[in-house]
Design an enzyme around this catalytic site. Sequence first.
Site, short mmCIF file in Angstrom:
data_model
loop_
_atom_site.label_atom_id
_atom_site.label_comp_id
_atom_site.label_asym_id
_atom_site.label_seq_id
_atom_site.Cartn_x
_atom_site.Cartn_y
_atom_site.Cartn_z
N GLY A 120 0.77 -1.22 0.03
CA GLY A 120 -0.06 0.18 -0.04
C GLY A 120 0.97 1.25 -0.12
O GLY A 120 0.46 2.23 -0.68
N ASP A 144 4.54 -9.50 4.99
CA ASP A 144 3.55 -10.31 3.88
C ASP A 144 4.28 -10.70 2.61
O ASP A 144 3.80 -11.69 2.14
CB ASP A 144 2.49 -9.40 3.44
CG ASP A 144 1.66 -9.14 4.78
OD1 ASP A 144 1.53 -9.78 5.71
OD2 ASP A 144 0.60 -8.11 4.71
N ARG A 171 3.48 -28.35 17.74
CA ARG A 171 3.56 -29.66 17.37
C ARG A 171 3.88 -30.68 18.59
O ARG A 171 3.48 -31.86 18.53
CB ARG A 171 4.42 -29.89 16.37
CG ARG A 171 4.98 -31.23 15.59
CD ARG A 171 5.97 -30.98 14.57
NE ARG A 171 5.37 -30.65 13.28
CZ ARG A 171 4.41 -31.21 12.48
NH1 ARG A 171 3.99 -32.40 13.06
NH2 ARG A 171 4.00 -30.56 11.48
N ARG A 179 -3.64 -34.11 19.16
CA ARG A 179 -4.78 -33.24 18.85
C ARG A 179 -4.61 -32.49 17.67
O ARG A 179 -3.71 -32.79 16.83
CB ARG A 179 -4.58 -32.28 20.03
CG ARG A 179 -5.42 -32.40 21.26
CD ARG A 179 -4.97 -31.31 22.20
NE ARG A 179 -5.98 -31.55 23.53
CZ ARG A 179 -5.75 -31.05 24.52
NH1 ARG A 179 -4.66 -30.28 24.68
NH2 ARG A 179 -6.62 -31.32 25.64
N ARG A 188 -3.44 -10.68 5.97
CA ARG A 188 -5.11 -10.47 5.80
C ARG A 188 -5.06 -10.53 4.18
O ARG A 188 -6.22 -11.14 3.88
CB ARG A 188 -5.09 -9.07 6.24
CG ARG A 188 -6.53 -8.51 6.25
CD ARG A 188 -6.58 -7.25 6.87
NE ARG A 188 -5.54 -6.14 6.47
CZ ARG A 188 -5.22 -5.28 7.44
NH1 ARG A 188 -5.85 -5.17 8.49
NH2 ARG A 188 -4.14 -4.35 7.00
N ARG A 228 -4.92 -42.81 7.94
CA ARG A 228 -3.78 -43.38 7.47
C ARG A 228 -2.84 -43.51 8.92
O ARG A 228 -1.69 -43.70 8.66
CB ARG A 228 -3.08 -42.45 6.58
CG ARG A 228 -3.79 -42.71 5.18
CD ARG A 228 -2.82 -42.17 3.99
NE ARG A 228 -2.44 -40.80 4.41
CZ ARG A 228 -2.89 -39.34 4.31
NH1 ARG A 228 -4.00 -39.48 3.76
NH2 ARG A 228 -2.41 -38.18 4.74
N ARG A 271 4.96 -9.81 14.16
CA ARG A 271 5.55 -8.67 13.50
C ARG A 271 6.76 -8.21 14.33
O ARG A 271 7.47 -7.39 13.97
CB ARG A 271 4.59 -7.54 13.67
CG ARG A 271 4.05 -7.54 12.17
CD ARG A 271 3.02 -6.43 11.60
NE ARG A 271 2.88 -5.38 12.43
CZ ARG A 271 1.45 -4.51 12.13
NH1 ARG A 271 0.76 -4.96 11.16
NH2 ARG A 271 1.23 -3.41 12.66
O1 F6P Z 1 0.46 -5.92 6.08
C1 F6P Z 1 1.07 -6.25 7.22
C2 F6P Z 1 0.08 -6.97 8.38
O2 F6P Z 1 0.90 -7.43 9.45
C3 F6P Z 1 -0.70 -8.29 7.90
O3 F6P Z 1 0.04 -9.35 7.79
C4 F6P Z 1 -1.76 -8.22 8.75
O4 F6P Z 1 -2.91 -8.85 8.05
C5 F6P Z 1 -2.16 -6.84 8.93
O5 F6P Z 1 -0.99 -6.09 8.74
C6 F6P Z 1 -2.46 -6.25 10.12
O6 F6P Z 1 -2.65 -4.88 10.34
P1 F6P Z 1 -2.79 -4.11 11.64
O7 F6P Z 1 -2.06 -4.43 12.37
O8 F6P Z 1 -2.87 -2.74 11.30
O9 F6P Z 1 -3.99 -4.32 12.27
#
Ligand code: F6P
Length: 338
Positions: A120, A144, A171, A179, A188, A228, A271
């Site tokens: 963006g 992303d 895991r 489970r 997103r 399996r 993040r």
């Molecule tokens: O664009 C990066 C990102 O971390 C996406 O992976 C995630 O879906 C989105 O931003 C979450 O955005 P925010 O932290 O602004 O809610």
Amino acid sequence: MDGNGNSETPELNAPRPRRIAILTAGGDAPGMNAAIRAVVRSAAIAGIEVIGFRRGYEGLIRDLAEPLDGRSVANMIQRGGTFLETSRSPEFRTPAARGLAARNLKRHQIEALIVVGGEGSMIGAAAFSAETGVPVFVIPASIDNDIPGTDYSIGFDTAVNTALEAIDRIRDTAFAYERVFCVEVMGRDSGFIAIAVALGGGAEAVIVPEIPFSLDDICDRVEDSHRRGKRSTIVVVSEGPRTGGVIPVAEALTARLGMQARVVVLGHVQRGGAPTARDRLLASRMGAGAIKAILDGAGPSLIGEDRGAIVRVPLSEVATQRRPLDPSLIELVHQLST
Ligand code: F6P
């Protein structure tokens, strides 16, 4: 084209600028600080002053400027987040706000702008550059990894490794208790993280926003694997409205298997944190590549990585593209989980 930012982007023979600006925009990504550091220090060597704008495009509109020098970026290479802070700025989508931002740059006698951000932010940068004539250089940074024109964006490697560390822990307990776990990862609008995590974590199935899926098929796949002899299962799901998130998947599996599927949402943990070695190297090379592009008088560009080399791709070209996901990787997840 070489590995240090030289490429075929047309050069404009512009004189070397005396002052440039940098900002970080959109979702933060580990390695953004390393990129700012590389820009500031490479610029200092070339005798170019750098002004940082805080809080992304919003800071450009509101003139949140501060001079940066070699010392302002000390002890930054290993820090997650961005010390310049960031924001998503709906206001910057309006020509009026972009006009304000251009006036602020002019007032500070800034001759080029470096934007460290995601898809963006890159689209905003292209519009701003086309409209105002300010040469803008984008350093792709987003967990992303959905930015066209580059094989990797800064932060992706760290986010995937963070998620994988969590999956490995899940895991252990999934196996011990036989489970089913449904794990929601970020992304997103794009499934690059989900696919990398599913492949690297040995998941049974993966759901991404770009590719249609059916909950029945996912349930069939998991039921089949139990037939399996598999007793523990991990399903990775990209967050957000396009997949519906992890809850409906867990509910469908619970109903079908007659056992409670467990849910883990990794969220913003992915993040944060110190950037991996790969992200630090990428950020350092891209930051230096951006200054090289400016010194060469290159036109507005994305500073990307193409098969290991740092390259420049014209912003006008990448701003209209989408980075496609390779659907065969989903097949590979299934194939390797048999
Ligand atoms: O664009 C990066 C990102 O971390 C996406 O992976 C995630 O879906 C989105 O931003 C979450 O955005 P925010 O932290 O602004 O809610």
